[in-house]
Every structure is written in C-alpha cells, then in structure tokens.
Design a protein around this motif. Structure first.
Motif, short mmCIF file in Angstrom:
data_model
loop_
_atom_site.label_atom_id
_atom_site.label_comp_id
_atom_site.label_asym_id
_atom_site.label_seq_id
_atom_site.Cartn_x
_atom_site.Cartn_y
_atom_site.Cartn_z
N GLY B 195 43.33 49.09 38.75
CA GLY B 195 44.70 49.58 38.90
C GLY B 195 45.67 48.75 38.09
O GLY B 195 46.74 49.21 37.71
N CYS B 196 45.24 47.52 37.79
CA CYS B 196 46.15 46.63 37.05
C CYS B 196 45.99 46.81 35.55
O CYS B 196 46.74 46.26 34.77
CB CYS B 196 45.86 45.18 37.42
SG CYS B 196 44.25 44.64 36.82
N GLY B 197 44.99 47.57 35.12
CA GLY B 197 44.72 47.69 33.69
C GLY B 197 43.93 46.50 33.17
O GLY B 197 43.93 46.22 31.99
N VAL B 199 44.45 43.33 33.30
CA VAL B 199 45.30 42.44 32.49
C VAL B 199 44.68 41.07 32.24
O VAL B 199 44.73 40.58 31.11
CB VAL B 199 46.72 42.21 33.08
CG1 VAL B 199 47.70 43.19 32.53
CG2 VAL B 199 46.72 42.17 34.57
N CYS B 200 44.12 40.47 33.27
CA CYS B 200 43.64 39.09 33.09
C CYS B 200 42.51 38.99 32.05
O CYS B 200 42.65 38.26 31.08
CB CYS B 200 43.29 38.46 34.43
SG CYS B 200 44.74 38.39 35.50
N PRO B 201 41.39 39.73 32.25
CA PRO B 201 40.35 39.65 31.21
C PRO B 201 40.84 40.08 29.83
O PRO B 201 40.29 39.63 28.82
CB PRO B 201 39.25 40.58 31.71
CG PRO B 201 39.65 41.06 33.05
CD PRO B 201 40.99 40.54 33.40
N PRO B 206 39.79 35.06 33.73
CA PRO B 206 38.99 35.77 34.74
C PRO B 206 39.89 36.53 35.71
O PRO B 206 41.02 36.12 35.94
CB PRO B 206 38.27 34.63 35.47
CG PRO B 206 39.13 33.43 35.26
CD PRO B 206 39.73 33.60 33.89
N CYS B 207 39.36 37.60 36.26
CA CYS B 207 40.07 38.30 37.33
C CYS B 207 39.90 37.46 38.59
O CYS B 207 38.79 37.13 38.98
CB CYS B 207 39.44 39.68 37.54
SG CYS B 207 40.00 40.52 39.02
N VAL B 208 41.03 37.13 39.23
CA VAL B 208 40.94 36.35 40.47
C VAL B 208 40.97 37.26 41.69
O VAL B 208 40.96 36.81 42.83
CB VAL B 208 42.04 35.25 40.57
CG1 VAL B 208 41.87 34.24 39.46
CG2 VAL B 208 43.44 35.86 40.55
N GLY B 209 41.02 38.55 41.43
CA GLY B 209 40.85 39.50 42.54
C GLY B 209 42.13 39.94 43.23
O GLY B 209 42.08 40.41 44.36
N CYS B 210 43.27 39.84 42.55
CA CYS B 210 44.54 40.03 43.26
C CYS B 210 44.79 41.47 43.70
O CYS B 210 45.69 41.70 44.49
CB CYS B 210 45.71 39.46 42.46
SG CYS B 210 46.33 40.56 41.18
N TRP B 211 44.02 42.42 43.23
CA TRP B 211 44.18 43.80 43.71
C TRP B 211 43.39 44.02 45.01
O TRP B 211 43.38 45.10 45.57
CB TRP B 211 43.73 44.80 42.64
CG TRP B 211 44.81 45.73 42.19
CD1 TRP B 211 44.87 47.08 42.43
CD2 TRP B 211 45.98 45.43 41.41
NE1 TRP B 211 46.00 47.61 41.86
CE2 TRP B 211 46.70 46.63 41.23
CE3 TRP B 211 46.51 44.25 40.86
CZ2 TRP B 211 47.91 46.69 40.52
CZ3 TRP B 211 47.70 44.30 40.16
CH2 TRP B 211 48.39 45.51 40.00
S1 SF4 Z 1 43.61 39.02 39.02
FE1 SF4 Z 1 44.81 40.80 39.58
S2 SF4 Z 1 45.99 41.32 37.76
FE2 SF4 Z 1 44.34 39.94 37.12
S3 SF4 Z 1 42.68 41.32 36.49
FE3 SF4 Z 1 42.32 40.81 38.64
S4 SF4 Z 1 43.29 42.44 39.82
FE4 SF4 Z 1 44.09 42.53 37.71
#
Ligand code: SF4
Ligand code: SF4
Ligand code: SF4
Ligand code: SF4
Lengths: 340, 262
Positions: B195-197, B199-201, B206-211
């Motif tokens: 859902g975030c597109g 963005v982090c990778p 790394p994706c820290v899992g904020c969704w």
């Molecule tokens: S940490 Fe959040 S914003 Fe970054 S890739 Fe993961 S879900 Fe998306």
C-alpha cells in the motif's frame, strides 16, 4: 534474411531507429538492471544477464488504467501508448513474449496487450549465460521468431536476423550499415558461437519427463515442505516472463460517478487469488498454491501448448528469498527431497 | 447525485495524530472530501463538532486507557461502519510491540516514573479490534493519501473499497528493486501489507513493516530464514514485532514453542 553489420555501426543504427519510436534498453544503476528509457547505446549495459522485470512490463504494465467511465459509458485508454523500440532483448525473453502472445492475442484478443504489442518493436540481442541461466533446458536459448530484428554478437561484427517487415523497415532507415555478403567464415563463426554458448551453462537441469514426474508427485509431501518455506511474497510471479494473471479494480472519483477501471498484476501464490464468493478458498494451503504455479509451468502448459511455460531466464532463482525456483522444485520432485 | 452525503466522524486515540494529519494533508481533495461527506466530528480539524449517529467512524490510534475504551465503545454504538486508520488502530503500533510479554508496569515506570495518572486508568496499548468490531482497516504509518482517498471515494459512492492484500514485495517488484532479503539482509516486506508503494526498499532500505501484517503470513519461514542469515533470535523478534501487533506476536510465540519442542 540475415545481414551483417560492423560492431561500431550499432550506435548509429540505434540513433536512427528513434525515428520509429522511443528507445528502451537494459541499463544498470546501483546494481539494479532494468529496461529503461535511453537516448543512445552508450547508456545501455548489454553484458547484464537479466533485468529484474522482463519486458512484459511494456506490453502489460504492472498497473494501468484500461478505461475511463462516467454515467454515459466508457472510453478506452489506448491512444496514449507510445511507440517503443526495445533493444537488447534476450532469446528467453522473446520466448516469454511469444507465450504472452499466445495467451493474449489468440483465443480472446486482449485489446490493451494488442495495442502495446503493435506499437513495440523487439530488437533482440545475443547473451552470455550466467550461473542462473537455464534456457538450454527449456529449449529457449536461441530464437527463430517473435522478434523484429535480432543481433548476434560475433565479436568483430553482428549477424542481424530480420524477423518482420517492421524490422526490415528499420534496416531501410540506414541500409548502408548492412551487408548481404555472408561467407563461409560467417557460418563457421556462428556455429562456433553456438557451441561456445552451449558450453557456458552452469545450471544443469533436465526438464524432460516433467509432466510425468508432476503427475506422479501430485500427492508428494515435498509440496508441503516447500509450502512451509514459501513466504507468499509474490516475487516469483512478478518477475517471471510467462506469468500473466491480473486483477481488476474500479476506482471512483470522490463524490462523483466517474472513475477508472484499472488492472494490476496478480499471483496464484496469494490466498486472495483463489478466494471465491461465500468465503470459500479452493487453494487455501500455501503448498496447493505453490503446486499450481509449478504444475502450470512444467506440466499443464506442456499438455496444452507442447512446451513448458518456463523460458529458463533464471529470474525465480535470482529472486526467491527462500530458494524456491524451477531448479530446486524440479529437483525436489525428482529426488523426493527438498534440498537445503 | 441523489445519494446522501455520509455522516463521518474522525477520532484519535493513542498515536501520533499522523493519520488525521494525513487526511488534512489531502490538499487538492480536501474541499471535495468535506463536500462529499458530512464531517460531524473531527476535533483536530474544526471546533464545532456534533456527536451523534454516524455512517462512518474513522479511528486512529491504539487504546491505552479506560477513558479511551469507554469512548471507543460509545463511537462503535453510534457508527454504522468503523474503520481503523493507521497501523496503531489496526494492529497496535509500536507502542504495542511488547504486547502480551508482560512487564508493562515496569516499562510504564521507566517512562513516567512514579507519577500517578489521575485522569484515567492506563493499560498496555492495544488495537481497537481488541475491544470492538472493526469493519475495515486502512493501515499505514502514516496512512497513504491515495489509499485513503480511494477507499473514501468508494464508500461515498456506496461501493466496497478495495485495498491490496498482498505483501510489500509485490509492489517492490513493480518498482524493480533487487531483493534485500535475497541478498541476506533483513527485510520485513513479505510479512507486511502493501500500500505504501514499497518506498523503503525503493531507497535501498529494508521494510520495517510499518503497514502492519498482511492477511496471509508465514512468520515461521521468515524467522528461520533470518536465523540462517545470521540474525540472533532476540533481534529478529524485535524487528518483527515493531509493527507486527498481536497477530505477529502470537505467530512468533508458535514458532518459539515449536522450536522448543523440536
Ligand atoms: S516500512 Fe512502511 S513505508 Fe517502508 S516499505 Fe515497509 S510498509 Fe512501506
Ligand atoms: S519459472 Fe523461473 S526460470 Fe522459468 S521463466 Fe519463470 S522466472 Fe524464468
Ligand atoms: S516461491 Fe519464493 S518468490 Fe515465490 S511467493 Fe514463495 S517465497 Fe515468494
Ligand atoms: S526487498 Fe524486501 S520488500 Fe522488496 S521483495 Fe525483497 S523482501 Fe520484499
């Protein structure tokens, strides 16, 4: 028809094809190999073994709008597709596009795919297999159709296959760069090149008999073991040149009756994919989904089209974080054991 | 259009108010949003608020006091549809990363000392669905404007919103990023809802899992993989629980129990 071109003339030729459409080619930036928009040969990396996403993205983008609608009807969004010349497409990826053509242009013609395919020229290029390439096992290491032009790099010069009238039109933009004079040495060089390419493969798999092995192994515990590992991340599907499933969703403007119908890449590795009305899921188990993916590639497709829906590009090998790929799955099924 | 504008309320509990801010940040569509809906209550945005029957209640933040809990239940009673916005409301958020591990009082003391909070009794932060029925989740830290507006537009039109259910990895591939996890480093993408597109990778991070977690998780495989790549169990737990909420916590517990038995 096969022509001959001096290596140093490629750049001039590619400058001239921009008259037909926007030029795209493989580029490498910060370790990321992609087909991108380029102005000239100098921006391309023709040595890279594979791009992260195959050229299917040009014919069938990851997410795109099919049409705009309002209360009176709908308008197809087809006109805004640019004319493009893709240079540097490897044989496996051309085979991948041939499979897409079968699926999207034959029984039910998909207008969105057809429009993009029509406006895209494929200029193939020979390649050097790396440790993950296995097109030799899928019989896709060379290609005889599907391209408009194909360039085989024979060190001193290119042999250029003309595969379509559109390809021939491109040649006519710079006819002085191409020669029809082929001699004995050209044939010897080309045979030599084929032999050399065949000797470069490091991934040795044997896919013969796969349909039988899949049939025999339908109930094998190997599927559960693989299912335990699979992250259902969908990466394998996104990167595979023959994966073609999509989902469709309508978007609507806030407070209005108009909107768009969009299409985006889907994967049978997702639970949602096999979820039906009423909440039933006919492939709720990860192992069932994984088995479907591989059965489709290496058994069902062969049954229907006489060849696997794997073109040996090695992308699943280079992507799956838990090492589930055509090599490990076919081996596990044959040996009845999931390797480390 | 004949359809009546839905009566909407926007509420915030324990969180950073980032999701409400994101709504207000929908600059180009804000006028349309206030036009297409009847915003009855949105304390962060306006002063004349009316608490009554609602068609949709958007709720941000986790629940961490008795007073919040009372208010949440009261909103649920008068709202036809309750939508959790942001990862705190949906899964608990980082404040719930130790949910169920115990020792909450000790952590509380570390932050607030021995000060007595007199307004309301506090407890360990939890997602709103620990207490009330939630009809829909729009996670994110903060939410994505596009995802939020697409969902609201559908609701206003009387249609079902659609949000991606697959993990970040899928969008990550659409962005043509080489896989960080494949390269042997931590990435939470496979466990995290898209859902975030990605963005982090897309920036090499790394994706820290904020969704928050996806519907279909294989926590045990990710855990094993990270262990094989040399991460120690504590570190893995910390990383996966940061935004994972109760769901990931439970799955990790199952992994540990299995490991202990094996
Ligand atoms: S940490 Fe959040 S914003 Fe970054 S890739 Fe993961 S879900 Fe998306
Ligand atoms: S299955 Fe793997 S090797 Fe075969 S075409 Fe797909 S990505 Fe390439
Ligand atoms: S097989 Fe690998 S790449 Fe494919 S969904 Fe499973 S974990 Fe992801
Ligand atoms: S980098 Fe992270 S988000 Fe991207 S595909 Fe790999 S695991 Fe998934």
């Amino acid at each position: 028809m096969i022509l001959k071109m001096k290596k140093e003339d490629l750049s001039t030729f590619l400058d001239s094809v921009k008259e037909w459409g926007e030029l795209r080619g493989p580029t490498k930036k910060e370790g990321r190999v992609t087909y991108s928009r380029v102005d000239s040969l100098s921006q391309m990396d023709l040595k890279a073994a594979r791009t992260i996403i195959p050229p299917k993205k040009f014919l069938y983008p990851p997410r795109f709008t099919m049409f705009d609608y309002d209360q009176d009807g709908y308008t197809e969004r087809l006109g805004d597709v640019p004319k493009r010349v893709l240079f540097g497409i490897h044989p496996c990826d051309i085979h991948g596009i041939l499979i897409m053509d079968k699926l999207f242009l034959e029984t039910y013609k998909d207008p969105y795919y057809a429009e993009r395919r029509e406006k895209t020229l494929l200029l193939g290029h020979s390649c050097i297999p790396d440790d993950k390439c296995m097109c030799i096992a899928t019989n896709t290491d060379f290609v005889a159709e599907g391209f408009d032009l194909f360039f085989s790099d024979l060190k001193m010069f290119y042999l250029v296959w003309v595969g379509s009238t559109k390809g021939h039109d491109l040649i006519r933009l710079k006819p002085e760069l191409f020669s029809r004079e082929l001699d004995k040495n050209d044939i010897l060089n080309y045979t030599e090149y084929r032999k050399w390419k065949n000797s470069q493969f490091k991934t040795k798999i044997d896919l013969t008999g796969m349909p039988d092995i899949f049939e025999l192994g339908y109930g094998s515990p190997v599927w559960d073991q693989l299912g335990d590992k699979c992250l259902s991340c969908g990466q394998c599907t996104m990167v595979c040149p023959t994966c073609n499933c999509y989902n469709v969703v309508d978007e609507v403007e806030l407070g209005a009756l108009e909107g768009t119908r969009d299409r985006f890449w889907d994967s049978c590795m997702f639970r949602e994919y096999s979820l039906v009305a009423g909440g039933h899921n006919f492939r709720d188990k990860r192992s069932d989904r994984l088995r479907l993916w591989y059965t489709h590639k290496l058994q069902a497709f062969i049954g229907e089209f006489g060849k696997p829906a794997c073109v040996g590009c090695g992308r699943c090998v280079e992507t799956c974080p838990v090492e589930i790929n055509v090599v490990t799955v076919s081996t596990a099924l044959k040996e009845q054991e999931v390797g480390k | 259009m004949t359809r009546q504008s839905p009566k909407v309320g926007v509420y915030g509990f324990t969180g950073c108010a980032g999701d409400q801010l994101m709504i207000l940040n929908c600059e180009d569509q804000l006028v349309d949003l206030f036009g297409a809906t009847e915003i009855r209550s949105f304390v962060m945005a306006k002063s004349d608020n009316h608490e009554g029957e609602l068609d949709v209640a958007f709720i941000e933040g986790s629940i961490s006091t008795e007073e919040q809990l009372k208010k949440l239940k009261e909103i649920r009673e008068r709202a036809k549809v309750v939508i959790a916005i942001g990862t705190c409301a949906s899964h608990g958020g980082p404040q719930a990363m130790k949910l169920g591990e115990g020792g909450w009082e000790e952590r509380y003391r570390k932050v607030y000392g021995n000060a007595k909070i007199t307004i309301s009794k506090a407890f360990e932060a939890q997602p709103i669905d620990a207490f009330v029925k939630v009809d829909m989740y729009i996670p994110g830290c903060p939410i994505d404007k596009g995802e939020f507006l697409a969902a609201v537009s559908k609701l206003v039109a009387g249609r079902h919103p659609y949000l991606y259910k697959f993990p970040v990895c899928t969008e990550c591939k659409w962005k043509e990023n080489p896989c960080i996890l494949y390269a042997g480093k931590f990435c939470g993408g496979p466990l995290t809802k898209a859902g975030c597109g990605a963005v982090c990778p897309s920036y090499g991070l790394p994706c820290v899992g904020c969704w928050g977690p996806t519907d279909d998780l294989n926590v045990s495989s990710e855990y094993k993989l990270l262990k094989e790549k040399g991460y120690n169990p504590d570190e893995i737990l910390r990383k996966l629980r940061k935004f994972g909420g109760a769901k990931v916590a439970q799955l990790l517990k199952d992994v540990e129990n299995k490991g202990a038995k094996a």
